[in-house]
Each structure stands twice: as structure tokens, then as C-alpha cells.
Design an enzyme around this catalytic site. Structure first.
Site, PDB file in Angstrom:
ATOM      1  N   TYR A  66       0.818  -1.219   0.000  1.00  0.00           N
ATOM      2  CA  TYR A  66       0.000   0.000   0.000  1.00  0.00           C
ATOM      3  C   TYR A  66       0.850   1.267   0.000  1.00  0.00           C
ATOM      4  O   TYR A  66       0.346   2.351   0.278  1.00  0.00           O
ATOM      5  CB  TYR A  66      -0.916   0.023   1.235  1.00  0.00           C
ATOM      6  CG  TYR A  66      -2.163  -0.822   1.138  1.00  0.00           C
ATOM      7  CD1 TYR A  66      -2.127  -2.114   0.623  1.00  0.00           C
ATOM      8  CD2 TYR A  66      -3.388  -0.342   1.582  1.00  0.00           C
ATOM      9  CE1 TYR A  66      -3.266  -2.901   0.557  1.00  0.00           C
ATOM     10  CE2 TYR A  66      -4.538  -1.109   1.514  1.00  0.00           C
ATOM     11  CZ  TYR A  66      -4.471  -2.390   1.011  1.00  0.00           C
ATOM     12  OH  TYR A  66      -5.611  -3.162   0.954  1.00  0.00           O
ATOM     13  N   LYS A  77       4.831 -14.707   1.100  1.00  0.00           N
ATOM     14  CA  LYS A  77       4.778 -15.372  -0.211  1.00  0.00           C
ATOM     15  C   LYS A  77       6.211 -15.414  -0.694  1.00  0.00           C
ATOM     16  O   LYS A  77       6.538 -14.980  -1.795  1.00  0.00           O
ATOM     17  CB  LYS A  77       3.849 -14.572  -1.144  1.00  0.00           C
ATOM     18  CG  LYS A  77       3.591 -15.228  -2.478  1.00  0.00           C
ATOM     19  CD  LYS A  77       2.784 -16.525  -2.394  1.00  0.00           C
ATOM     20  CE  LYS A  77       2.791 -17.232  -3.742  1.00  0.00           C
ATOM     21  NZ  LYS A  77       2.216 -18.589  -3.682  1.00  0.00           N
ATOM     22  N   ASP A 137      -1.295 -18.269   0.253  1.00  0.00           N
ATOM     23  CA  ASP A 137      -2.320 -19.107  -0.389  1.00  0.00           C
ATOM     24  C   ASP A 137      -2.747 -20.235   0.549  1.00  0.00           C
ATOM     25  O   ASP A 137      -3.943 -20.500   0.737  1.00  0.00           O
ATOM     26  CB  ASP A 137      -1.859 -19.616  -1.772  1.00  0.00           C
ATOM     27  CG  ASP A 137      -0.425 -20.149  -1.789  1.00  0.00           C
ATOM     28  OD1 ASP A 137       0.250 -20.091  -0.745  1.00  0.00           O
ATOM     29  OD2 ASP A 137       0.008 -20.639  -2.850  1.00  0.00           O
ATOM     30  N   ASP A 153      -5.198  -7.497   4.693  1.00  0.00           N
ATOM     31  CA  ASP A 153      -6.502  -7.018   4.232  1.00  0.00           C
ATOM     32  C   ASP A 153      -7.347  -8.191   3.754  1.00  0.00           C
ATOM     33  O   ASP A 153      -8.495  -8.367   4.170  1.00  0.00           O
ATOM     34  CB  ASP A 153      -6.307  -6.000   3.108  1.00  0.00           C
ATOM     35  CG  ASP A 153      -7.630  -5.573   2.496  1.00  0.00           C
ATOM     36  OD1 ASP A 153      -8.545  -5.241   3.271  1.00  0.00           O
ATOM     37  OD2 ASP A 153      -7.745  -5.578   1.255  1.00  0.00           O
ATOM     38  N   ASP A 203     -10.851 -10.420   5.727  1.00  0.00           N
ATOM     39  CA  ASP A 203     -12.223 -10.653   5.264  1.00  0.00           C
ATOM     40  C   ASP A 203     -12.585 -12.136   5.410  1.00  0.00           C
ATOM     41  O   ASP A 203     -13.734 -12.480   5.689  1.00  0.00           O
ATOM     42  CB  ASP A 203     -12.407 -10.218   3.795  1.00  0.00           C
ATOM     43  CG  ASP A 203     -12.985  -8.802   3.659  1.00  0.00           C
ATOM     44  OD1 ASP A 203     -12.659  -7.946   4.505  1.00  0.00           O
ATOM     45  OD2 ASP A 203     -13.767  -8.563   2.710  1.00  0.00           O
TER      46      ASP A 203
HETATM   47  C1  IPM Z   1     -10.018  -2.262   4.797  1.00  0.00           C
HETATM   48  C2  IPM Z   1     -10.363  -1.751   3.429  1.00  0.00           C
HETATM   49  C3  IPM Z   1      -9.328  -0.765   2.939  1.00  0.00           C
HETATM   50  C4  IPM Z   1      -7.979  -1.452   2.936  1.00  0.00           C
HETATM   51  C5  IPM Z   1      -9.627  -0.193   1.561  1.00  0.00           C
HETATM   52  C6  IPM Z   1     -10.998   0.405   1.511  1.00  0.00           C
HETATM   53  C7  IPM Z   1      -8.578   0.755   1.087  1.00  0.00           C
HETATM   54  O1  IPM Z   1     -10.535  -2.816   2.540  1.00  0.00           O
HETATM   55  O2  IPM Z   1      -9.860  -1.443   5.720  1.00  0.00           O
HETATM   56  O3  IPM Z   1      -9.950  -3.481   4.972  1.00  0.00           O
HETATM   57  O4  IPM Z   1      -7.659  -2.195   2.004  1.00  0.00           O
HETATM   58  O5  IPM Z   1      -7.230  -1.235   3.875  1.00  0.00           O
HETATM   59 MN    MN Z   2     -10.502  -4.785   3.480  1.00  0.00          MN
END
Ligand code: IPM
Ligand code: MN
Ligand code: NAD
Length: 355
Positions: free
Chosen positions: A139, A191, A224, A248, A252
Site C-alpha cells: 500500500y 509469499k 495461499d 486485508d 475478510d
Molecule cells: C479495509 C479496506 C481498505 C484497505 C480499503 C478500503 C482501502 O478494505 O480497511 O480493509 O484495504 O485497507
Molecule cells: Mn478490506
């Protein structure tokens, strides 16, 4: 003398951020008040509507303005009519970077009363933290376009891994595992089979920091395989440390295996406390449900509890956690993402009533 009053910057932002942030603050303010502390909020109307009116997501002096607060509670950023790189690089990401909030802590807990989409898992089986590097890595925003818009266009985006950045996030993860004292395990994600520089540095630093914590067990996974194992054996993880992008994506997965992204909280922390830290749900602005009043406010409320904990209001934070657990365990008031029919405000009110 203990501090009793805390100044909180509220940035509801876009979409469902506007539906969950005020509720989260209200619950936190009540929990703090019962513990003898006052939370004073200042709300900033920054975000995509602000962008439509001013041509920027936040004013030029926004960072200076936020610097004066003890903490920031943010909703979400992102709008279907504006490219995400404009909105996110205009509001959320600069705050993480400028305030050196290098540790993004994302807990994933399978709560009582919530079912995992994975079979055979019960309440408490998943209790992990994804610790994500938050200021550099993939990032870093280093790069550019050459021959823009032409057929020979080239885009370069460089990941930046500094020894300083890698070392501090890995050490943070070990200290957290030690403080948690649960499974005493830190899992490192890389990775390094394909990325022979950045991830090799990461592996080397992981090994050297691990040597300082002989009481903590370690595991190294390729990202992975980690994605697979977050689904196959989420109950085995304790603290997982990963780069910005890997953290990130994995957070999720850790969110959904514990039932819903609507429960996933995060803390963007500057552990040195030179700058205010920022607390926000893992989810985004959810344009598909925005304005319907059905967003789960619990991710924002758990994030606000993490804020209280960071501010040293531990009892108040625990009270919030207990209220959230109580509402979930009761299995009555819940938003559609958890299979219920309640509204955002009904869930927020149920938590508030228990605080
Ligand atoms: C998160 C989000 C952000 C990230 C995006 C919206 C830039 O996905 O906070 O998880 O990738 O950090
Ligand atoms: Mn995210
Ligand atoms: P999202 O998290 O907004 O939504 C993904 C899915 O989860 C949607 O179906 C949504 O309805 C659901 N969901 C999310 N939060 C929920 C909640 N609290 N209750 C119930 N359901 C919920 O991710 P997306 O759709 O990929 O992104 C939408 C926008 O948000 C994009 O502009 C993206 O860039 C942005 N985004 C911002 C942040 C942030 O501000 N921290 C995080 C992720 C995405």
C-alpha cells in the site's frame, strides 16, 4: 491524575458508515460515563458528499485538526460514483499513514448465538487476531503511469518493505500474543516462494524477533495456504501477522468464518501514542444496503469498544463487549446478515440497554 475526558473525532464517511457510527459512539459514551469518564465528540462531515461539494475528501488541514483528538472513530469510505482510489487515498489511507498507525488489529471471534458458515464449529472455537502492517508494503503508493491512455501504457506499483516497518509489526504481534496469553502462537504470512526480496526480508526478521520470545510458538504460512487454512482450521490460530495487502484479504476471510463481516472490528493503532489511533469496522460503505437501515452496527460498536480499551478505559470496554455478547447470545435482536429481521437502530438500542 487519571484523565477523565476524552475528545473523539467522529468521521461517519459514506454509505452505511453514516448508519453505524453515531450508534457506536453513543454506546461507547454511555459505557465510559458509567466508568466515570466523559467522551466528547466532534463530528466531521468528510467523505464523498464533501468531495462533491469541495473537490477533496477532507480539508487541507484535516490531519492537523485530527491531531488534537484522543482517538478517531470512522465509519466507512467509498461511493459507487467516484473511483475508490480517489476516495480511499483521499481520506482513510492518508490518516493511517500520517498518524503512523502501523498496527491494524482485527479480531475474529465466533460468538455465542452466531453460526459459522463452516460446519462443526461452536462458540469460542475461533478466537484469533489478524495483525496487519498498515503503513507500507503493497500500500506504499509508490509508482506511476507511463504512456498514459496509450496502447503501450505501463503502470508501476512498487511494494515497500523496510526492516524498521517489518520488525515493529512483527514485534507488536509477539507482544500481543504474550499479553493475550491464549494459545501463545504467532503465525507469519508471506509469499517468499515467489517474492524473493520483500518476503524474504520478512521471513528473516520474523525468525530474529521470534528468538526474543522463546515462550511463544511460531508458524510460517504462505498466503495461499493461509487462505485455505483460515477456512480449514480457523480454530488453530491465535495471532496472525501479515503485510498490508495479505492482512486485508485474510481479515475478510477471518470475518466471514465467524459469521458476518457485520461483526468484524478493527483498530488502526499507533502504539507509540504520538498520534491519535483510529477505530473502524472492517467492512466498507456497502452501497448495496446503504440507506435501508439494515446494516449491522456491531462491527462499529466492537471497534468503539477497542477504542475505549486503547484509551485505558478497560472496564468500560469490557462492559461493551459483555453487552454485545449478551445481545448475540440472546438470538433475538439481529440484522439480516445474521439471519434476523431487526434494523440497525434496534440492534444498537439492544446493546445500549445492556451497557
Ligand atoms: C479495509 C479496506 C481498505 C484497505 C480499503 C478500503 C482501502 O478494505 O480497511 O480493509 O484495504 O485497507
Ligand atoms: Mn478490506
Ligand atoms: P463492503 O464491506 O462495503 O460490502 C461487502 C458486502 O458485505 C456487501 O454485500 C455488504 O452489504 C455486506 N456488508 C458490509 N458491511 C455490512 C454490515 N455492517 N451489515 C451487513 N452487511 C454488511 O465491501 P465492498 O462492497 O467491496 O465495498 C464497498 C465500498 O466500500 C467500496 O467503495 C470500497 O472501496 C469501500 N470499502 C471501504 C472500507 C473502509 O472504509 N474501511 C472497507 C472496505 C471497502
Amino acid at each position: 491524575m487519571d484523565k477523565h475526558s476524552y475528545s473523539i473525532a467522529l468521521i461517519p464517511g459514506d454509505g452505511i458508515g453514516n448508519e453505524v457510527t453515531a450508534a457506536a459512539f453513543e454506546v461507547a459514551a454511555k459505557a465510559a460515563k458509567d466508568a466515570g469518564a466523559t467522551l466528547v465528540s466532534t463530528e466531521y462531515d468528510w467523505g464523498t458528499d464533501y468531495y462533491f461539494n469541495h473537490g477533496a475528501m477532507m480539508p487541507a488541514n484535516a490531519i492537523e485538526t485530527l491531531r488534537g483528538h484522543d482517538a478517531i472513530l470512522l465509519g466507512a469510505v467509498g461511493h459507487p460514483n467516484v473511483p475508490d482510489n480517489v476516495t480511499l487515498n483521499g481520506l482513510l489511507l492518508p490518516i493511517r499513514r500520517r498518524f503512523d498507525q502501523f498496527a491494524n488489529v482485527r479480531p475474529a471471534i465466533l460468538f455465542r448465538g452466531v453460526s459459522s458458515p463452516l460446519k462443526g464449529l461452536h462458540a469460542g472455537d475461533i478466537d484469533m487476531l489478524v495483525v496487519r502492517e498498515n503503513t507500507e508494503g503493497e500500500y506504499a503508493q509508490i509508482g506511476g503511469f507511463v504512456h498514459e491512455t496509450h496502447p503501450q501504457e505501463v503502470a508501476i506499483q512498487t511494494a515497500v518493505f523496510t526492516r524498521h516497518g517489518v520488525e515493529r509489526i512483527i514485534r507488536f504481534a509477539f507482544e500481543l500474543a504474550k499479553r493475550r496469553n491464549k494459545k501463545n502462537l504467532v503465525t507469519s504470512i508471506t509469499k517468499s516462494n515467489a517474492q524473493g526480496f520483500s518476503m524474504v526480508l520478512w521471513d528473516r526478521v520474523f525468525e530474529s524477533v521470534a528468538a526474543e520470545f522463546p515462550e511463544i510458538n511460531t508458524e510460517s504460512l504462505l498466503v495461499d495456504a493461509a487462505a485455505m487454512n483460515f477456512v480449514r482450521r480457523p480454530q488453530t490460530f491465535d495471532v496472525v501477522v501479515a503485510s498490508n495487502l495479505f492482512g486485508d484479504i485474510l481479515s475478510d476471510i477471518s470475518a466471514i468464518v465467524t459469521g458476518s463481516i457485520g461483526l468484524a472490528a478493527s483498530a488502526n493503532i499507533d502504539p507509540t501514542r504520538r498520534f491519535p489511533s483510529m477505530f473502524e469496522p472492517v467492512h466498507g460503505s456497502a452501497p448495496d444496503i446503504a440507506g435501508k437501515g439494515i446494516a449491522n452496527p456491531l462491527a462499529a460498536i466492537v471497534s468503539a469498544a477497542m477504542m475505549l480499551d486503547h484509551l485505558g478505559l478497560h472496564t468500560a470496554a469490557q462492559k461493551m463487549d459483555a453487552a454485545i455478547e449478551g445481545v448475540l447470545a440472546e438470538e433475538k435482536v439481529r440484522t439480516p446478515d445474521l439471519g434476523g429481521t431487526s434494523s440497525t437502530s434496534e440492534v444498537a438500542a439492544a446493546v445500549l440497554a445492556r451497557v
